[in-house]
Each structure stands twice: as C-alpha cells, then as structure tokens.
Design an enzyme around this catalytic site. Structure first.
Site: not given
Ligand code: BG6
Length: 488
Positions: A190, A385
C-alpha cells in the site's frame, strides 16, 4: 457449475510486523513497528491517535524493551516460533500460495549495514522450504510497514535519498538468496498509505521536519519509494528471470453520495487521488492530475536525472491490492454520517451494513473495483488482502462458530467469480487477510480477528498462543478443494 480458473492462486496473507513476533531474536534490529504503541482506550474512529507518533514516543519505546503489552506488534502471533505448525494448517486448507513479508530489520538490523544477518536469512530459508514442502508458492512483500528504526533516527526515513540504496541492497540480497524459492514478489505494501500513516509506511516523524511543508516531505519520500520500487523490479527480473513483480495498492472505492453532479465530481476526484499511485507504478510516470496537484499546492519534488527513465523502464508486471470496504463521497458533507474504513473516515452509505469496526461491507464493490482496475491497467490483478475483522468467541470445546465470516467471504467470492466469468477480468489469485489471527495494523488489537485460525491471546498478549481451527477454516478448505462455491 461456475469454477475459478485453473491454477487460481488461493491462499492467505500476513505481514511480519503484525504476525511474526521474535522481534528481538535471531539478530533482528528494531523496526518502526516495534515502537508503535497501542492506544487501547482510544476510539477506533480516532485514526490520528492510533497512527501518530513523536520522537519522544519512539524514545519511550526504546527505553522499554521489556514491554510487550503496550507494543503488541513485538510479539505478534509468534509465527517466529510457530511457523511449522502454521504452515501445516495452511497446507491442510489446501493453500496454493501464502503471502508474507520479509522483515527488513531481520536481514539488515540497522538498514544501513554492509553485510546481512545470516540468522535472519536462514529463518526465511526455513520458512520457504517448509512452504515448498507442501507445494505452497510464497508471495513475498519486500516492505510491509517495517523500515528499520535506525533509518528513521539517523536518516529521516524515506525522505532521505540514501535509503533507496539501502533498500536495493536489501532487495539484491533477498532475490539472490531466495531465487530458487520465490517467484512472486510485491515491492511496497500500500504505497499510497504514506499519505495516511507516514510513519509506518515511510518512517517519517513529523516533529523531525520542523519548518518544512510536511505534505511535501511525504511526497518526496513517496517519490523515493517509486524509484526504489522500479529498481527492485529491475533487480528482481535480472536475478530471477521468471519472477513476477507487483505493486500493491489500498483499493478505496468511493461512490457519489447522490447523483447530483457535484457529488459525482467529488467522488471522481477522490477515486483519481486513490489511483495516482498505482498509475505511477503501472504506467511508469506521474499522472497529469498528480502533477497539477503538486503545482497547485506548491509541492516541489527533488528528482535525480535518471529517475523518470528508471520509473518508465521498470513498471510492475501485475497489480495487487487490498479491498475491505467501500465509502461514499459528497461535495458537501454537512450533516452526513461518517464511518471508519481502512485508515480513513468517510461518508456512510445508507444501503450497506458495517462490520463491528464500522467498515462498510460491500461485496459488489469488489466486482466494481476489479472491473475498474482491469479496464484501467489491462494487466493481471491479484487480491492480496480481503476479509472481515470481527470479535470471535472461542467456545469451551475450542471451536469458533464464525458463520458471519463465511457469509462475508462467500458474497465476495461470488462477486470475484462474476468479475472473472462475466466481466472478463484476469485475476491471478486471492489471499485473504489474515489467514491466521494477528495484530491489527491500525488499532493494534488482536481482538479484531480476521483469521481462519484462532490464536489464543488477548489484546494484552495473555494466553497460550495455541492455534484453533474456526468454522471458516473448513469452509475455505472446501472452496479451494472444489475451486468453486458449488459444493454445498
Ligand atoms: C491493510 C494492511 O491495509 O489493512 C494490513 O496492509 C492491515 O497491514 C489490514 O492489517 C487491515 O487493517 P487493520 O487496521 O484492521 O489491521
């Protein structure tokens, strides 16, 4: 029966800074994440509280190496000591790929070291060997929120041009070492997130830039990451000719709040701003609208003579992205409800449900995003993700009945299939975040659980670290086995 394409890369994703633990073992140095303090009392909406950091905060973290309660990323889920068990669980689900990151500070503890740390290199050799033993293809992020802390304290992070050289040394080292084991690589997680959390992504601490325009500092650091990413792509292709290198963007999808042209324009501008960074990495040059933004806001990026050529010559092979939610944008937000998303606060969509953390659940938004990205770039896409952060309950029988997660995933998978089959999108694979519970990036809670596997610790690190299969574990296994959703 609708099937996913043959060879579709199903799997899961994690990142070292949130998952690995072992933060001070095996010769690893301090990384920015090791001194990122949790603010358990702060509202989850208060992102600036969760992500902001001062030099004093860093000193405080350094002064308390024994404290793993307030610095949960130090212990993570302890993959460092559980990797064999974790990989066996991934294999049991039938993973074809596993997305993970290499902690830069495990290989070059200070970032600027001349020689790598052999113990760190050996650790990832063992992890890759374990994966390959089960036929799981590693997909490796070179940098996921973990610049070595020394680069912050002595170079001002990615603001310094010198960091490009330190990073390419790291890339050369890992590509050479793992050339027979890793074919799929991502450069920066990101890259756009530098705007939202400059410290975690770029090692930038605002109080160290007194008298400077901090926005300009951020874009300068991002420019260095763009050049570094292009050089990493070049190095990777030279050392591993059959490698594939991707960029990674936060797919923040915005809809106009109404069909008023003003709202449509506001949403379009927002979308353009989110694409600015992948445009740069895919087309190899800054898009015109980002250049206009620099001009209109008096942002002057210092470039070296070869930078434009390097960026142009070494664009990425594919586009990977995270997708969790969508949001709305309006020209006038007065009186509109606002809700959190992935490190953003945005106008709430009255047609969507939200997760327990306020993120708006929108499977169709994934299809829309896939189509937008494919039409724009015409390069293969990879969802690296996606998932639901929720409070799970471990029953007395050590089970987790997470039907809500299955529902979330199922709807997203249906939309993925539609995008592939109906819309003709070339999607290489899907790695859900996170396949095994880990520490949340933004709020640093493990109680915001994403995994198919439950890790038995609480937000303060109390617990056994034992792993337990959730109901979604068995469901995902069937999806992978059938390469389809038609098995129920
Ligand atoms: C993504 C990141 O944007 O979101 C991860 O690459 C992150 O590192 C994921 O864990 C989810 O976000 P959060 O804040 O719920 O962990």
């Amino acid at each position: 029966m609708k099937k996913f394409p043959e060879g579709f890369l199903w799997g899961g994703a994690t990142a070292a800074n949130q998952f690995e633990g072992g933060w001070n073992e095996g010769g690893k140095g301090w990384s920015v994440s090791d001194v990122a303090r949790a603010h358990f009392d702060a509202d989850v909406k208060d992102y600036s509280k969760h992500v902001s950091i001062t030099t004093k905060d860093i000193e405080e973290g350094l002064a308390h190496p024994e404290d793993e309660v307030n610095y949960p990323k130090r212990h993570g889920s302890d993959f460092y000591h559980h990797y064999k068990e974790d990989i066996a669980l991934m294999a049991e689900m039938g993973f074809k790929t596993y997305r993970m990151s290499i902690a830069w500070s495990r290989i070059f503890p200070n970032g600027d070291d001349l020689e790598p740390n052999e113990e760190g290199l050996k650790f990832y050799d063992d992890v890759f060997d374990e994966l390959l033993k089960y036929g799981i293809e590693p997909l490796v992020t070179m940098s996921h929120y973990e610049p070595p802390l020394n680069l912050v304290l002595n170079y001002d992070g990615w603001y310094s041009r010198e960091v490009i050289g330190f990073f390419t040394r790291f890339v050369e080292t890992i590509c050479t070492r793992y050339k027979n084991k890793v074919k799929y690589w991502l450069t920066f997680n990101e890259v756009d997130s530098m705007i939202r959390h400059p410290y975690t992504t770029g090692g930038l601490v605002e109080d160290r830039f007194e008298g400077k325009n901090f926005e300009e500092v951020i874009f300068q650091a991002m420019h260095h990451q763009f050049v570094a990413s292009a050089l990493a792509t070049k190095i990777c292709h030279e050392i591993i000719p059959d490698s594939k290198v991707g960029c990674m963007l936060t797919k923040l999808t915005y809809y106009p709040y109404t069909c008023k042209p003003e709202d449509v324009l506001a949403a379009q501008q927002k979308m353009r701003s989110t694409y600015a960074y992948s445009d740069t990495q895919v087309f190899g040059e800054y898009p015109a609208y980002l250049l206009s933004y620099f001009k209109n806001n008096n942002i002057n990026i210092v470039k070296e003579a070869d930078d434009d050529r390097i960026m142009k010559e070494y664009p990425v092979d594919f586009i990977s992205f995270s997708y969790y939610m969508s949001s709305c944008e309006a020209a006038d937000k007065t009186g509109l409800d606002v809700t959190p998303g992935n490190t953003i606060l945005a106008v709430k969509n009255p047609y969507l449900e939200t997760s327990q953390w306020g993120w708006q659940i929108d499977p169709l938004g994934l299809r829309i995003s896939l189509v937008e990205l494919y039409d724009r770039y015409r390069k293969p896409l990879f969802i690296v993700e996606n998932g639901l952060g929720a409070r799970d309950e471990l029953t007395e029988d050590k089970e987790v009945h997470d039907q809500y997660r299955i529902e979330y995933l199922k709807k997203h998978f249906e939309c993925m299939l539609d995008a592939i089959v109906e819309d003709g999108v070339d999607l290489m694979g899907y790695t859900s975040w996170a396949c095994i519970d880990l520490i949340s990036e933004s709020t640093k809670q493990i109680s915001k659980r994403y995994g198919y596997v439950y890790v038995d610790i609480d937000d303060y690190g109390n617990g056994t670290y034992n792993r337990y299969r959730k109901d979604s574990f068995y469901w995902y296994k069937k999806v992978i086995e059938n390469n389809s959703l038609d098995f129920e």
